[in-house]
Enzyme design. Sequence first.
Site, PDB file in Angstrom:
ATOM      1  N   HIS A 125       0.502  -1.475  -0.044  1.00 57.74           N
ATOM      2  CA  HIS A 125       0.136  -0.160   0.085  1.00 57.74           C
ATOM      3  C   HIS A 125       0.568   0.892   0.468  1.00 57.74           C
ATOM      4  O   HIS A 125       1.656   0.855   0.649  1.00 57.74           O
ATOM      5  CB  HIS A 125      -0.329  -0.172   1.366  1.00 57.74           C
ATOM      6  CG  HIS A 125      -0.877   0.158   1.993  1.00 57.74           C
ATOM      7  ND1 HIS A 125      -0.290  -1.110   2.689  1.00 57.74           N
ATOM      8  CD2 HIS A 125      -0.025   0.616   3.021  1.00 57.74           C
ATOM      9  CE1 HIS A 125       0.505  -1.311   4.524  1.00 57.74           C
ATOM     10  NE2 HIS A 125       0.977   0.029   4.168  1.00 57.74           N
ATOM     11  N   HIS A 128       0.794   5.463   0.755  1.00 54.66           N
ATOM     12  CA  HIS A 128      -0.085   7.051   1.595  1.00 54.66           C
ATOM     13  C   HIS A 128       0.299   7.467   1.220  1.00 54.66           C
ATOM     14  O   HIS A 128       0.490   8.165   0.459  1.00 54.66           O
ATOM     15  CB  HIS A 128       0.352   6.517   3.310  1.00 54.66           C
ATOM     16  CG  HIS A 128       0.932   5.494   4.510  1.00 54.66           C
ATOM     17  ND1 HIS A 128      -0.044   5.281   5.433  1.00 54.66           N
ATOM     18  CD2 HIS A 128       1.670   4.461   4.296  1.00 54.66           C
ATOM     19  CE1 HIS A 128       0.382   4.440   5.658  1.00 54.66           C
ATOM     20  NE2 HIS A 128       1.240   3.401   5.419  1.00 54.66           N
TER      21      HIS A 128
HETATM   22  P1  5GP Z   1       1.696   0.489   7.718  1.00 48.91           P
HETATM   23  O1  5GP Z   1       1.809   0.328   9.079  1.00 48.91           O
HETATM   24  O2  5GP Z   1       2.282  -1.352   7.251  1.00 48.91           O
HETATM   25  O3  5GP Z   1       2.714   1.364   6.818  1.00 48.91           O
HETATM   26  O4  5GP Z   1       0.747   1.213   7.152  1.00 48.91           O
HETATM   27  C1  5GP Z   1      -1.026   0.515   7.527  1.00 48.91           C
HETATM   28  C2  5GP Z   1      -1.690   1.776   7.683  1.00 48.91           C
HETATM   29  O5  5GP Z   1      -3.106   1.082   7.815  1.00 48.91           O
HETATM   30  C3  5GP Z   1      -2.029   2.550   8.148  1.00 48.91           C
HETATM   31  O6  5GP Z   1      -1.700   3.979   8.617  1.00 48.91           O
HETATM   32  C4  5GP Z   1      -2.984   2.056   9.905  1.00 48.91           C
HETATM   33  O7  5GP Z   1      -3.765   3.579  10.103  1.00 48.91           O
HETATM   34  C5  5GP Z   1      -3.850   1.667   8.666  1.00 48.91           C
HETATM   35  N1  5GP Z   1      -4.912   0.328   9.081  1.00 48.91           N
HETATM   36  C6  5GP Z   1      -4.706  -0.285   9.747  1.00 48.91           C
HETATM   37  N2  5GP Z   1      -5.968  -0.856  10.538  1.00 48.91           N
HETATM   38  C7  5GP Z   1      -7.029  -0.402   9.739  1.00 48.91           C
HETATM   39  C8  5GP Z   1      -8.167  -0.433   9.182  1.00 48.91           C
HETATM   40  O8  5GP Z   1      -8.777  -1.551  10.191  1.00 48.91           O
HETATM   41  N3  5GP Z   1      -8.620   0.002   8.102  1.00 48.91           N
HETATM   42  C9  5GP Z   1      -7.984   1.112   7.569  1.00 48.91           C
HETATM   43  N4  5GP Z   1      -9.097   2.008   6.465  1.00 48.91           N
HETATM   44  N5  5GP Z   1      -6.934   1.582   7.488  1.00 48.91           N
HETATM   45  C10 5GP Z   1      -6.443   0.586   8.678  1.00 48.91           C
END
Ligand code: 5GP
Length: 145
Positions: free
Chosen positions: A107, A109
């Site tokens: 993903h 951001h």
């Molecule tokens: P990472 O830490 O893997 O780069 O980003 C994961 C993102 O997913 C984080 O920014 C977190 O806030 C978001 N996130 C985690 N759980 C959920 C969820 O259940 N729904 C949504 N929409 N975002 C989520």
Amino acid sequence: MTLHAPYDPDNIFAKMLRGEIPYIKVYEDEDTLAFMDIFPQSDGHTLIIPKHVEARNLLEMPTEKLAPFIASVQKIARAVETALSPDGLIVTQFNGEAAGQTVFHLHMHVIPVYKDRPRQRGHATGKPADMDALKALAAKIAAAL
Ligand code: 5GP
């Protein structure tokens, strides 16, 4: 989770893609889905994920599928800029737990930065945002697509 592990088909983003858990959609096409981050670092924090791939991170993403994915990232970044007029935009992604990744489906951001407001919270922390506020932001961004 290291950089090298099997793809878990039950990660939350895979569940969203299968329609098993709810999310606030901003945009969808054949290759990508964009939705509001539930723990936003600022107003308008949006995530873009590729469909039809089992890629935990950028390293695992089939190269030929990158173009439509990045095109959607740019589309969302432009819409966030038009809709919310931030002073800057962070476009980023993390690879592996050691790098800060918490959900293991690739993903990107898109995080607006507003000079007059500190970022509301750190990465993937805190309480979920107010759902009505997120829906209103999603509608504004979607209207600017
Ligand atoms: P990472 O830490 O893997 O780069 O980003 C994961 C993102 O997913 C984080 O920014 C977190 O806030 C978001 N996130 C985690 N759980 C959920 C969820 O259940 N729904 C949504 N929409 N975002 C989520």
